[in-house]
Scaffold this active site. Structure first.
Site, PDB file in Angstrom:
ATOM      1  CG  ASP C 432      -1.878   1.146   1.263  1.00 17.14           C
ATOM      2  OD1 ASP C 432      -2.887   1.078   2.006  1.00 17.14           O
ATOM      3  OD2 ASP C 432      -1.646   2.148   0.553  1.00 17.14           O
ATOM      4  CG  HIS C 433       3.219   3.964  -3.164  1.00 13.66           C
ATOM      5  ND1 HIS C 433       3.816   5.043  -2.565  1.00 13.66           N
ATOM      6  CD2 HIS C 433       4.081   3.507  -4.103  1.00 13.66           C
ATOM      7  CE1 HIS C 433       4.999   5.256  -3.131  1.00 13.66           C
ATOM      8  NE2 HIS C 433       5.180   4.332  -4.066  1.00 13.66           N
ATOM      9  NE  ARG C 434      -4.026   4.001   1.513  1.00 22.25           N
ATOM     10  CZ  ARG C 434      -5.181   3.592   2.008  1.00 22.25           C
ATOM     11  NH1 ARG C 434      -6.160   4.455   2.242  1.00 22.25           N
ATOM     12  NH2 ARG C 434      -5.368   2.309   2.291  1.00 22.25           N
TER      13      ARG C 434
END
Lengths: 381, 324, 462
Positions: C432-434
């Protein structure tokens, strides 16, 4: 058939109004009574016209009985029989002119018959195919009123319209002995007296409002009720067709002469139930019914006709045949009445266009079109 | 001219145009009506066309029914909103249903004028808003002008309509003045058409009768605060002009319905349900309603709390705008 | 037969539904006239005489005195030449059994009612048999619901249902930027999901103007294409498939996912697995490659807690877990499930092996519990068992990372300066690139790889 209007000078009208007894011209056993001034109002009624009155009553009785049978056979949802009240209805209706206008309750089938309404049309609302059956303007009689007493105001308003038009005709409101308890009847008496309009308030006191005896409605006679408003009241034997004719002629004559409203109380008896849903054995005695059977309106006129030698078996057979023919025509016509289409539900709500109604109609038609079978919709209960 | 005078002028024109138009009601003749709406009409048209009736509301309407059967075009006045109830049966059971019952054969072009609404510091029964009962009754048309120009135009249209019309007159606005062009053609604006009386983009207020002026006041305040409020005067409560209203809601995405009548089961409920259905995908927030409380009309000292005002309207507008 | 008419007990009053036969006034064989009294019946309210609807001969009395008859049931049959059938007699003569009168108590009138208008006492009452199901609708629906939204005149503003607007606001998406594929251009949930996932079109390319596959999730009405019989099969989406679909969509809709790959020589680990299998301490514990991968992941997560966190939308917080509920993707009998081992970080290698095998065998028998299936913090998926090298896995919703490893293949690989056939496997890490950026993800993956390349690191890190 029309009975010519008795010509009584306007100046004499008041004296009839002041007659305070029960107006009766034919006694219970079929004899002409002596001493009642109302004879002067029907001096023109000859044997032929008496026979016509009898025929009218016999046909009306037979049609009423046929309608009762049709209800018991499941062809009508409901029926309010007039058995016993034939004289009160035929006698008064035959006094009317074509341009007079009637506002009935829901039991005046005999009046509608005399106004020329097709009996099949009278039964539409009882079969449930429509809420009315004829064009009021064509026959001079409004659609039956189910809200008790509401029609008294309508007749008053109509009579006011006659005055505004400058015409010589009258409106006649029929109601029963329960109706005067309603506020609308009181208001109608008040408005009619205040404006002095040509209206006749014709009360058929048939002694019962469903299960309630007339004494529950009033301890004074209904004819007296007009006094408080300055409206003269006439109390007439409602089972005496000649007396009813005379009393109604008087009231109409007063109206035509601009003397304002009259209240007529026709004392009669509801021999049958209130409607086909009612059981009179629950609240009144067979004995009382027998007492009134002895005062039957057809029997007494038949007795008079026979005693005066103006009706024979041929006449009676003819009347019976006419009655049977009318009943058969009624049966055939009623059985042929078709149920209305669903689209009819949306008609005649408004005179002008109405977007919501158009939308609902279209949506319902689409909805119905979505079914494979067109069964009747299920009853909500 | 004032709204009351505009009604007077409209009645006068209707009576001149059609000799079958007859006015009837308590105190309308000699007195000219308790609000002077029929002032001078009996003098000019006579007591056969402007009729003082006995004190009996059911009698007024029931007699009008008979007159209509006879071919007249009666215009009844019920003196105050709270007194319409004795006439309710004649209105709902007879006037509304006569045409349907008789399959279109008998006309019932009756107009029933009812001064309604509160805000005049009156005693009980003089401040009601009973329009929902009549909107709910099939067969009736229910309209209510908000200003003098509409009063003048709509009373004539109502009388000319061949259908029964319950004509609610906002009594607190009787003295509000407005421009009236007495010669304007009546069909410029159909009787049941709603009208955008103030344009905006953030929220639509739908109102009628006395609340239109209040809504315009709220819109003005809103503008100062930076909210662009569109106000639609419904003018007709039955039928409602949903086309105009939906177009507005699609533009703004938010709707607040305002009436003096209680919120519960009021006309706003029908509008909210309908707009929610029809504009579901346009709505930024649920449709909100502003009206009075589920109590009988309170003593006049409390009516300021009871009736909606600009603040109450703007509070609902805020809730619409703050919708997460 | 064609002259035979039956008289069905009609409506007699208000709201009553049955009547008792009191006395017959006629008998079979009697001639009767129209309106002649046939019978007396008693209702709740009254004793009523019923007149004959026909002139003719009585054929049969269909009910006896004392019988209670439901309204609408036939009571007598009459031969009536030339008579029109009444409203109450439009069905052919039935057997006597049909006409069987009811017991006085307890029997519903509807059961004895023929399939047409039934009279009841005020008016006509309920019509026909009380339906036990709805009337059949035509298969194509010609009806356009009047309450359908009217998108054509949208006033220039985007059209979307309130929940979609809410989601858009949460995501900071201007609906004006989103292409709507619902009817009339309505922006559906799938449209928004696709927009968030960055794809130009949703996961299944839609026909313009039609909602994508997940229309039921988007809540729009889809005009179904007219089915062509035999050329396609329709299976309702239910149960695990439905759940998986929703989870996948949710995963794609909420988390921006990226992926990094690492291909390794794991020969040392495969050898270790062999030796551990023969080791007495691991007797009975089924050690596999998965066990070692899991161990490597657990170790690497110590230093890379971001891969073991989640994004709380409601509170806008990153929640870093201090435990690892290690999820394993298993192909169960009804579809893909992801049960997890609670607090896997505390397990010894042997216990980890046992737990993994228990978890997967239960899942394969469809006996995973709800507790098993919830609360996971990181997932491993073995795509190698299906014979592929690598895959881009989709995150289990609510997790920050998922590691897929493929089949272990014998491949030529660099070894000791030369080329030799070695056991090679590809690891794919989606994240999850967040919560995790490329650098952190790569470092994590490298650490996992380091353990698997040289499992002596296990001893160093344990």
């Amino acid at each position: 058939m029309a009975i010519a209007q008795a010509r009584v000078p306007t100046e004499r009208l008041a004296e009839f109004v002041h007659f305070s007894g029960l107006v009766q011209l034919i006694s219970v056993d079929g004899q002409r009574t002596v001493g009642c001034p109302y004879w002067d109002l029907v001096g023109d009624v000859d044997a032929a016209q008496l026979r016509d009155l009898y025929r009218d009553m016999a046909i009306v009785r037979r049609l009423d009985a046929e309608a009762m049978a049709l209800q018991r056979q499941g062809e009508l949802a409901l029926w309010a029989p007039l058995l016993g009240q034939e004289a009160a209805q035929v006698g008064s209706a035959r006094a009317l002119k074509p341009d007079d206008f009637v506002f009935p309750s829901y039991r005046e089938h005999g009046v509608a018959y005399c106004r020329g309404v097709d009996p099949v049309d009278m039964l539409r609302m009882w079969r449930g195919t429509a809420l009315s059956g004829w064009d009021p303007v064509d026959y001079g009689i409004a659609t039956p009123a189910i809200i008790v007493g509401s029609q008294a105001l309508h007749a008053t308003g109509y009579a006011l319209g006659i005055v505004l038009d400058g015409r010589t005709s009258a409106a006649l409101a029929y109601f029963g002995d329960g109706a005067p308890s309603e506020g609308d009847v009181a208001e109608a008496l008040g408005f009619a007296a205040s404006f002095g309009v040509p209206v006749v308030f014709f009360c058929q006191n048939n002694q019962w409002a469903i299960s309630e005896p007339v004494r529950l409605q009033s301890h004074a006679s209904i004819a007296q009720r007009g006094q408080g408003y300055g409206i003269p009241g006439i109390r007439v034997d409602g089972n005496d067709v000649l007396a009813v004719l005379a009393a109604t002629r008087l009231a109409l004559a007063r109206a035509y002469a601009g003397q304002g409203p009259t209240l007529v109380e026709a004392v009669t008896y509801r021999m049958g139930p209130h409607t086909t849903s009612d059981d009179p054995t629950k609240y009144r005695s067979r004995g009382e019914e027998e007492q009134w059977r002895a005062k039957d309106p057809l029997a007494r006129l038949r007795a008079l006709l026979h005693s005066e030698g103006v009706a024979d078996d041929r006449f009676e057979d003819g009347v019976e045949a006419a009655a049977a023919e009318a009943a058969a025509a009624l049966r055939e016509g009623v059985l042929a009445l078709r149920d209305p289409e669903p689209a009819a539900m949306f008609e005649h709500v408004y005179a002008g266009p109405h977007a919501l109604l158009d939308e609902e109609r279209a949506a319902y038609e689409r909805y119905l079109a979505g079914f494979d079978e067109m069964a009747e919709p299920a009853d909500p209960s | 001219m004032s709204l009351g005078k505009a009604l007077n002028a409209g009645l006068r024109q209707a009576m001149t145009r059609d000799p079958k138009v007859v006015l009837m009601g308590e105190d309308i003749g000699r007195l000219g009506g308790v609000f002077r709406v029929t002032d001078g009409l009996q003098r000019d048209f006579g007591d056969r066309r402007v009729i003082d009736t006995p004190l009996a509301e059911s009698g007024v309407v029931g007699t009008a029914v008979g007159l209509a059967v006879r071919g007249y075009r009666p215009v009844c006045e019920i003196q105050f909103d709270g007194f319409v109830y004795p006439a309710f049966d004649q209105i709902v059971s007879q006037v509304a249903k006569f045409r349907y019952r008789n399959e279109g054969r008998v006309p019932m072009p009756v107009t029933i004028r009812v001064p309604y609404g509160g805000g005049i510091g009156a005693v009980e029964h003089h401040s009601e808003s009973p329009e929902a009962y009549f909107a709910h009754t099939a067969g009736l048309r229910v309209v209510t002008p908000s200003d003098a120009a509409d009063a003048h135009r709509m009373i004539q249209q109502a009388i000319a309509s061949d259908d029964p019309v319950i004509f609610f007159e906002p009594k607190r606005r009787y003295w509000d003045k407005g421009e009236v062009d007495e010669d304007a053609p009546l069909d410029d604006l159909p009787l049941h058409r709603a009208r955008v009386v103030a344009e905006g983009t953030d929220v639509t207020i739908a109102a009628y009768g006395p609340m239109v002026a209040t809504s315009l006041e709220a819109a003005g305040i809103g503008a100062e605060e930076g909210t662009s409020v569109e106000v639609v005067d419904l003018r007709s409560v039955s039928p409602v002009d949903f086309e105009t209203l939906e177009a507005s809601v699609r533009k703004t995405g938010r709707l607040v319905v305002v009436h003096e009548a209680p919120v519960y089961c009021g006309v706003g409920a029908e509008i909210a349900a309908r707009i929610s259905e029809r504009c579901f995908y346009n709505l930024e927030s649920p449709v909100r309603r502003v009206g009075s409380f589920a109590t009988p009309y309170p003593p006049s000292k409390l009516e300021g709390h009871y009736l909606p005002d600009a603040d109450r309207i703007l509070a609902e507008v805020d809730r619409c705008l703050d919708q997460p | 037969m064609s002259d035979r008419r039956r008289f069905l007990l009609p409506d007699l009053g208000e709201g009553l539904t049955e009547a008792e036969i009191v006395a017959w006034h006629v008998a079979a064989g009697d001639e009767v006239q129209l309106n002649q009294v046939l019978v007396e019946v008693e209702t709740e309210k009254a004793v009523v005489e019923l007149p004959s609807p026909y002139t003719g001969t009585v054929v049969e009395l269909l009910a006896a005195p004392g019988d209670t008859v439901a309204v609408g049931a036939p009571i007598v049959a009459i031969d009536a030449p030339g008579a029109e059938p009444g409203a109450r007699d439009t069905i052919p003569a039935a057997t006597a059994a049909d006409a069987a009168p009811t017991e006085k108590a307890g029997r519903k009138p509807a059961e004895n009612v023929p399939a047409e208008n039934v009279a009841v006492l005020v008016g006509y009452g309920p019509s026909g048999v009380v339906p036990s199901r709805r009337r059949r609708r035509r298969s194509a629906h010609p009806e356009q619901p009047a309450s359908a939204p009217a998108p054509p005149h949208n006033g220039g503003r985007p059209l979307a249902a309130p929940p979609v607007r809410f989601m858009a606001r949460q995501e900071g998406v201007d609906l004006g930027d989103v292409v709507g594929h619902g009817p009339g251009g309505i922006i559906t949930r799938a449209d928004l999901a696709a927009h968030l996932a960055g794809a130009p079109t949703p996961a299944v390319a839609p026909v313009p103007g039609r909602a994508p596959v997940a229309a039921h999730l988007a809540g729009t009405t889809t005009q179904a294409a007219a089915p062509v019989p035999g050329r396609e099969t329709r299976s309702p989406v239910r149960g695990i498939q439905k759940h998986m679909a929703e989870a996948m969509l949710r995963s794609v809709a909420t988390a921006p996912q990226a992926c990094v790959f690492l291909t390794l020589d794991v020969t040392s680990t495969t050898d270790l697995v062999e030796r551990l299998r023969r080791n007495r301490h691991f007797e009975g514990a089924h050690v596999t490659m998965l066990t070692l991968v899991a161990r490597a992941v657990l170790l690497a997560l110590r230093e890379h807690a971001a891969l073991n966190s989640s994004w709380d939308e409601a509170t806008v917080e990153v929640v870093t877990k201090h435990y690892v509920n290690l999820g394993i993707a298993v192909a169960g009998p009804h579809g893909l499930v992801v049960p997890n081992i609670k607090d896997a970080q505390d397990l010894t290698l042997r216990d980890l092996a046992a737990a993994l095998s228990d978890l997967t065998s239960r899942a394969r028998a469809a006996r995973s519990t709800t507790a098993d299936l919830s609360g996971g913090t990181f997932t491993i998926t073995n795509v190698g068992v299906f014979g592929v090298d690598a895959g881009v896995p989709l995150l289990n919703p609510g997790e920050a990372g998922i590691l897929a490893f493929g089949a272990v293949q014998r491949r030529p690989w660099e070894h000791d300066g030369g080329v030799a056939l070695r056991d090679v496997v590809t690891l794919s890490l989606a994240f999850d690139h967040r919560l995790v950026d490329g650098q952190a993800a790569s470092r994590f993956l490298a650490e996992v790889g380091e353990v698997l390349t040289d499992p002596t690191n296990l001893i160093a890190l344990v």
